[in-house]
Write a protein that holds these residues in place. Structure first.
Motif, PDB file in Angstrom:
ATOM      1  N   MET A  31      17.196 -31.194 -46.080  1.00 56.09           N
ATOM      2  CA  MET A  31      17.097 -29.822 -45.621  1.00 56.09           C
ATOM      3  C   MET A  31      16.919 -28.927 -46.851  1.00 56.09           C
ATOM      4  N   ILE A  32      16.024 -27.973 -46.729  1.00 52.95           N
ATOM      5  CA  ILE A  32      15.721 -27.026 -47.795  1.00 52.95           C
ATOM      6  C   ILE A  32      16.273 -25.664 -47.372  1.00 52.95           C
ATOM      7  N   GLU A  33      17.099 -25.061 -48.199  1.00 52.78           N
ATOM      8  CA  GLU A  33      17.677 -23.759 -47.861  1.00 52.78           C
ATOM      9  C   GLU A  33      16.977 -22.645 -48.614  1.00 52.78           C
ATOM     10  N   ALA A  34      16.622 -21.597 -47.896  1.00 54.05           N
ATOM     11  CA  ALA A  34      15.964 -20.445 -48.503  1.00 54.05           C
ATOM     12  C   ALA A  34      16.995 -19.557 -49.178  1.00 54.05           C
ATOM     13  N   GLU A  35      16.692 -19.149 -50.400  1.00 57.94           N
ATOM     14  CA  GLU A  35      17.508 -18.160 -51.106  1.00 57.94           C
ATOM     15  C   GLU A  35      16.845 -16.803 -50.881  1.00 57.94           C
ATOM     16  N   LEU A  36      17.565 -15.899 -50.216  1.00 57.71           N
ATOM     17  CA  LEU A  36      16.985 -14.624 -49.796  1.00 57.71           C
ATOM     18  C   LEU A  36      17.404 -13.471 -50.697  1.00 57.71           C
ATOM     19  N   THR A  37      16.450 -12.573 -50.910  1.00 58.44           N
ATOM     20  CA  THR A  37      16.699 -11.290 -51.565  1.00 58.44           C
ATOM     21  C   THR A  37      15.969 -10.252 -50.723  1.00 58.44           C
ATOM     22  N   GLY A  38      16.722  -9.533 -49.919  1.00 66.06           N
ATOM     23  CA  GLY A  38      16.093  -8.579 -49.003  1.00 66.06           C
ATOM     24  C   GLY A  38      15.290  -9.318 -47.948  1.00 66.06           C
ATOM     25  N   ASP A  39      14.010  -8.937 -47.794  1.00 68.46           N
ATOM     26  CA  ASP A  39      13.158  -9.572 -46.784  1.00 68.46           C
ATOM     27  C   ASP A  39      12.256 -10.651 -47.376  1.00 68.46           C
ATOM     28  N   ARG A  40      12.591 -11.111 -48.586  1.00 68.46           N
ATOM     29  CA  ARG A  40      11.812 -12.160 -49.257  1.00 68.46           C
ATOM     30  C   ARG A  40      12.737 -13.304 -49.655  1.00 68.46           C
ATOM     31  N   GLY A  41      12.168 -14.484 -49.793  1.00 73.71           N
ATOM     32  CA  GLY A  41      12.983 -15.621 -50.179  1.00 73.71           C
ATOM     33  C   GLY A  41      12.162 -16.721 -50.816  1.00 73.71           C
TER      34      GLY A  41
END
Length: 126
Positions: free
Chosen positions: A1-11
């Motif tokens: 599984m790959i987890e997205a690292e988010l900053t605001g509405d981008r990741g």
């Protein structure tokens, strides 16, 4: 599984390697089940649906070392909105000599006589 690292509405979701398959993108963001995810990689595109904040990354896109962009889109009765854009870089590697996708006819020959692919507690995200 790959987890997205988010900053605001981008990741960004790191950890993909070319020729992997069956990879799941996980997003820690309030996304309703059934929300669309549009995947783009150069001239390739695909759509899948979120389930439990997860979505399956298209296997055929993992055959290329070009980054994938995923747009998470929520439809409502009165409007639709792209709520997240996620960049998925893919680390290049040579194609394994024995590479066969599970949905290819040749894969069935790898199973034991009368056998199946087994059972899993994970949900199928096709």
């Amino acid at each position: 599984m790959i987890e997205a690292e988010l900053t605001g509405d981008r990741g960004t979701a790191r950890g993909l390697t070319q020729w992997d398959y069956g990879q799941i993108l996980s997003v820690a963001y309030e996304i309703p089940d059934g929300s669309e995810v549009n995947f783009y990689q150069g001239s390739l595109s695909s759509m899948a649906y979120m389930h439990g904040k997860q979505v399956k990354i298209p296997n055929y896109m993992l055959q290329n070392a070009t980054a994938i962009t995923a747009y998470i889109y929520i439809r409502k009765e009165e409007c639709g909105e792209t709520v997240l854009t996620i960049w998925l870089p893919i680390v290049s590697r040579p194609r394994p000599d024995n590479y066969i996708l599970p949905d290819m006819e040749e894969y069935k020959r790898l199973l034991p006589l009368g056998g199946g692919t087994g059972t899993s507690s994970r949900q199928d995200f096709r």
